[in-house]
Design a protein around this motif. Structure first.
Motif, PDB file in Angstrom:
ATOM      1  N   MET A 227      42.488  54.467  38.628  1.00  0.00           N
ATOM      2  CA  MET A 227      42.708  53.176  38.016  1.00  0.00           C
ATOM      3  C   MET A 227      42.618  53.273  36.494  1.00  0.00           C
ATOM      4  O   MET A 227      43.296  52.578  35.791  1.00  0.00           O
ATOM      5  CB  MET A 227      41.675  52.192  38.569  1.00  0.00           C
ATOM      6  CG  MET A 227      41.882  50.758  38.163  1.00  0.00           C
ATOM      7  SD  MET A 227      43.186  49.836  38.984  1.00  0.00           S
ATOM      8  CE  MET A 227      42.846  50.080  40.691  1.00  0.00           C
TER       9      MET A 227
ATOM     10  N   ARG B 180      44.680  51.424  32.509  1.00  0.00           N
ATOM     11  CA  ARG B 180      44.053  50.508  31.565  1.00  0.00           C
ATOM     12  C   ARG B 180      44.598  50.699  30.167  1.00  0.00           C
ATOM     13  O   ARG B 180      44.759  51.809  29.689  1.00  0.00           O
ATOM     14  CB  ARG B 180      42.546  50.715  31.558  1.00  0.00           C
ATOM     15  CG  ARG B 180      41.939  50.307  32.863  1.00  0.00           C
ATOM     16  CD  ARG B 180      40.441  50.376  32.797  1.00  0.00           C
ATOM     17  NE  ARG B 180      39.917  49.950  34.085  1.00  0.00           N
ATOM     18  CZ  ARG B 180      38.856  50.462  34.650  1.00  0.00           C
ATOM     19  NH1 ARG B 180      38.188  51.411  34.042  1.00  0.00           N
ATOM     20  NH2 ARG B 180      38.453  50.022  35.816  1.00  0.00           N
TER      21      ARG B 180
ATOM     22  N   GLU C 245      42.895  36.376  45.790  1.00  0.00           N
ATOM     23  CA  GLU C 245      44.015  37.270  46.099  1.00  0.00           C
ATOM     24  C   GLU C 245      44.668  37.756  44.810  1.00  0.00           C
ATOM     25  O   GLU C 245      44.683  37.037  43.803  1.00  0.00           O
ATOM     26  CB  GLU C 245      45.068  36.544  46.950  1.00  0.00           C
ATOM     27  CG  GLU C 245      44.562  36.110  48.314  1.00  0.00           C
ATOM     28  CD  GLU C 245      44.168  37.276  49.196  1.00  0.00           C
ATOM     29  OE1 GLU C 245      44.834  38.335  49.139  1.00  0.00           O
ATOM     30  OE2 GLU C 245      43.182  37.139  49.937  1.00  0.00           O
ATOM     31  N   GLN C 246      45.239  38.945  44.849  1.00  0.00           N
ATOM     32  CA  GLN C 246      45.976  39.472  43.708  1.00  0.00           C
ATOM     33  C   GLN C 246      47.062  38.469  43.331  1.00  0.00           C
ATOM     34  O   GLN C 246      47.774  37.949  44.183  1.00  0.00           O
ATOM     35  CB  GLN C 246      46.608  40.814  44.070  1.00  0.00           C
ATOM     36  CG  GLN C 246      47.286  41.483  42.909  1.00  0.00           C
ATOM     37  CD  GLN C 246      47.773  42.878  43.261  1.00  0.00           C
ATOM     38  OE1 GLN C 246      47.430  43.435  44.297  1.00  0.00           O
ATOM     39  NE2 GLN C 246      48.586  43.426  42.393  1.00  0.00           N
TER      40      GLN C 246
ATOM     41  N   ALA D  75      44.342  40.761  38.828  1.00  0.00           N
ATOM     42  CA  ALA D  75      45.253  41.902  38.725  1.00  0.00           C
ATOM     43  C   ALA D  75      45.150  42.827  39.928  1.00  0.00           C
ATOM     44  O   ALA D  75      46.136  43.408  40.364  1.00  0.00           O
ATOM     45  CB  ALA D  75      44.977  42.678  37.438  1.00  0.00           C
ATOM     46  N   TRP D  76      43.940  42.983  40.459  1.00  0.00           N
ATOM     47  CA  TRP D  76      43.724  43.846  41.624  1.00  0.00           C
ATOM     48  C   TRP D  76      42.418  43.460  42.285  1.00  0.00           C
ATOM     49  O   TRP D  76      41.554  42.838  41.681  1.00  0.00           O
ATOM     50  CB  TRP D  76      43.758  45.323  41.244  1.00  0.00           C
ATOM     51  CG  TRP D  76      42.774  45.735  40.192  1.00  0.00           C
ATOM     52  CD1 TRP D  76      42.945  45.672  38.836  1.00  0.00           C
ATOM     53  CD2 TRP D  76      41.461  46.270  40.395  1.00  0.00           C
ATOM     54  NE1 TRP D  76      41.821  46.132  38.194  1.00  0.00           N
ATOM     55  CE2 TRP D  76      40.899  46.502  39.127  1.00  0.00           C
ATOM     56  CE3 TRP D  76      40.717  46.573  41.524  1.00  0.00           C
ATOM     57  CZ2 TRP D  76      39.627  47.029  38.947  1.00  0.00           C
ATOM     58  CZ3 TRP D  76      39.441  47.098  41.351  1.00  0.00           C
ATOM     59  CH2 TRP D  76      38.920  47.329  40.078  1.00  0.00           C
ATOM     60  N   VAL D  77      42.300  43.839  43.566  1.00  0.00           N
ATOM     61  CA  VAL D  77      41.129  43.482  44.367  1.00  0.00           C
ATOM     62  C   VAL D  77      40.607  44.737  45.072  1.00  0.00           C
ATOM     63  O   VAL D  77      41.378  45.519  45.614  1.00  0.00           O
ATOM     64  CB  VAL D  77      41.498  42.404  45.422  1.00  0.00           C
ATOM     65  CG1 VAL D  77      40.317  42.070  46.307  1.00  0.00           C
ATOM     66  CG2 VAL D  77      42.041  41.151  44.747  1.00  0.00           C
ATOM     67  N   ARG D  78      39.287  44.908  45.045  1.00  0.00           N
ATOM     68  CA  ARG D  78      38.649  46.008  45.775  1.00  0.00           C
ATOM     69  C   ARG D  78      37.819  45.383  46.898  1.00  0.00           C
ATOM     70  O   ARG D  78      36.696  44.960  46.707  1.00  0.00           O
ATOM     71  CB  ARG D  78      37.751  46.829  44.852  1.00  0.00           C
ATOM     72  CG  ARG D  78      37.132  48.023  45.575  1.00  0.00           C
ATOM     73  CD  ARG D  78      36.103  48.768  44.736  1.00  0.00           C
ATOM     74  NE  ARG D  78      36.691  49.334  43.533  1.00  0.00           N
ATOM     75  CZ  ARG D  78      36.034  49.451  42.378  1.00  0.00           C
ATOM     76  NH1 ARG D  78      34.789  49.044  42.260  1.00  0.00           N
ATOM     77  NH2 ARG D  78      36.623  49.982  41.327  1.00  0.00           N
ATOM     78  N   ARG D  79      38.422  45.314  48.081  1.00  0.00           N
ATOM     79  CA  ARG D  79      37.751  44.704  49.233  1.00  0.00           C
ATOM     80  C   ARG D  79      36.810  45.666  49.950  1.00  0.00           C
ATOM     81  O   ARG D  79      35.799  45.262  50.487  1.00  0.00           O
ATOM     82  CB  ARG D  79      38.787  44.211  50.240  1.00  0.00           C
ATOM     83  CG  ARG D  79      39.613  43.075  49.738  1.00  0.00           C
ATOM     84  CD  ARG D  79      40.503  42.495  50.826  1.00  0.00           C
ATOM     85  NE  ARG D  79      41.483  41.603  50.267  1.00  0.00           N
ATOM     86  CZ  ARG D  79      41.221  40.408  49.755  1.00  0.00           C
ATOM     87  NH1 ARG D  79      40.000  39.961  49.739  1.00  0.00           N
ATOM     88  NH2 ARG D  79      42.182  39.663  49.255  1.00  0.00           N
TER      89      ARG D  79
ATOM     90  N   MET E 124      36.900  42.283  41.834  1.00  0.00           N
ATOM     91  CA  MET E 124      38.301  42.143  41.424  1.00  0.00           C
ATOM     92  C   MET E 124      38.439  42.320  39.920  1.00  0.00           C
ATOM     93  O   MET E 124      37.554  41.961  39.154  1.00  0.00           O
ATOM     94  CB  MET E 124      38.847  40.795  41.868  1.00  0.00           C
ATOM     95  CG  MET E 124      38.087  39.610  41.378  1.00  0.00           C
ATOM     96  SD  MET E 124      38.582  38.111  42.251  1.00  0.00           S
ATOM     97  CE  MET E 124      37.202  37.063  41.820  1.00  0.00           C
ATOM     98  N   GLY E 125      39.559  42.893  39.554  1.00  0.00           N
ATOM     99  CA  GLY E 125      39.907  43.033  38.150  1.00  0.00           C
ATOM    100  C   GLY E 125      40.733  41.837  37.738  1.00  0.00           C
ATOM    101  O   GLY E 125      41.689  41.476  38.432  1.00  0.00           O
TER     102      GLY E 125
ATOM    103  N   GLN F 248      42.855  39.832  34.539  1.00  0.00           N
ATOM    104  CA  GLN F 248      43.535  39.989  33.256  1.00  0.00           C
ATOM    105  C   GLN F 248      43.460  38.656  32.526  1.00  0.00           C
ATOM    106  O   GLN F 248      43.824  37.614  33.087  1.00  0.00           O
ATOM    107  CB  GLN F 248      44.993  40.375  33.489  1.00  0.00           C
ATOM    108  CG  GLN F 248      45.801  40.471  32.222  1.00  0.00           C
ATOM    109  CD  GLN F 248      47.278  40.732  32.506  1.00  0.00           C
ATOM    110  OE1 GLN F 248      47.708  40.767  33.662  1.00  0.00           O
ATOM    111  NE2 GLN F 248      48.049  40.906  31.452  1.00  0.00           N
TER     112      GLN F 248
END
Length: 107
Positions: free
Chosen positions: A1, A5, A48-49, A72-76, A86-87, A89
């Motif tokens: 990831m 960045r 959700e993304q 921007a993204w999700v870590r489930r 979750m990231g 932006q």
């Protein structure tokens, strides 16, 4: 990831107050890191993304930042040693907020 960045990230725990597009209710999240472009929010409750959120947070310097953001993204399902979350932006930061954020992250 990390290769994706664009901005330097600073490890910091900051409380984010967030609400979704409807504005109904608020959720509190802690950040694990912060950059001028976004943050990683630690949580088992995930959006959700692509979802947009309104958020307010106070930097350790005392500056209050208000902005819209996009997930921007999700870590489930985190790997061992990682946190679920979750990231996000940041979108449309006011100039004064952007400068305060830059001064903190890059200072």
């Amino acid at each position: 990831m990390s290769e994706l960045r664009r901005n330097y990230r600073k490890a910091v725990k900051v409380e984010f107050v967030c609400h979704d597009e409807s504005g109904a209710g608020e959720l509190l999240f802690d950040s694990a890191d912060l950059s001028t472009g976004g943050a990683f929010l630690v949580s088992d409750v995930l959006y959700e993304q692509g979802d947009t959120l309104g958020m307010t947070f106070v930097l350790p310097t005392g500056s209050t930042i208000r902005c819209e953001s996009k997930v921007a993204w999700v870590r489930r399902f985190p790997a061992q040693g990682q946190a679920a979350g979750m990231g996000v932006q940041f979108l449309g930061l006011a100039e004064l907020d952007r400068r305060a954020l830059e001064a903190y992250v890059e200072g």
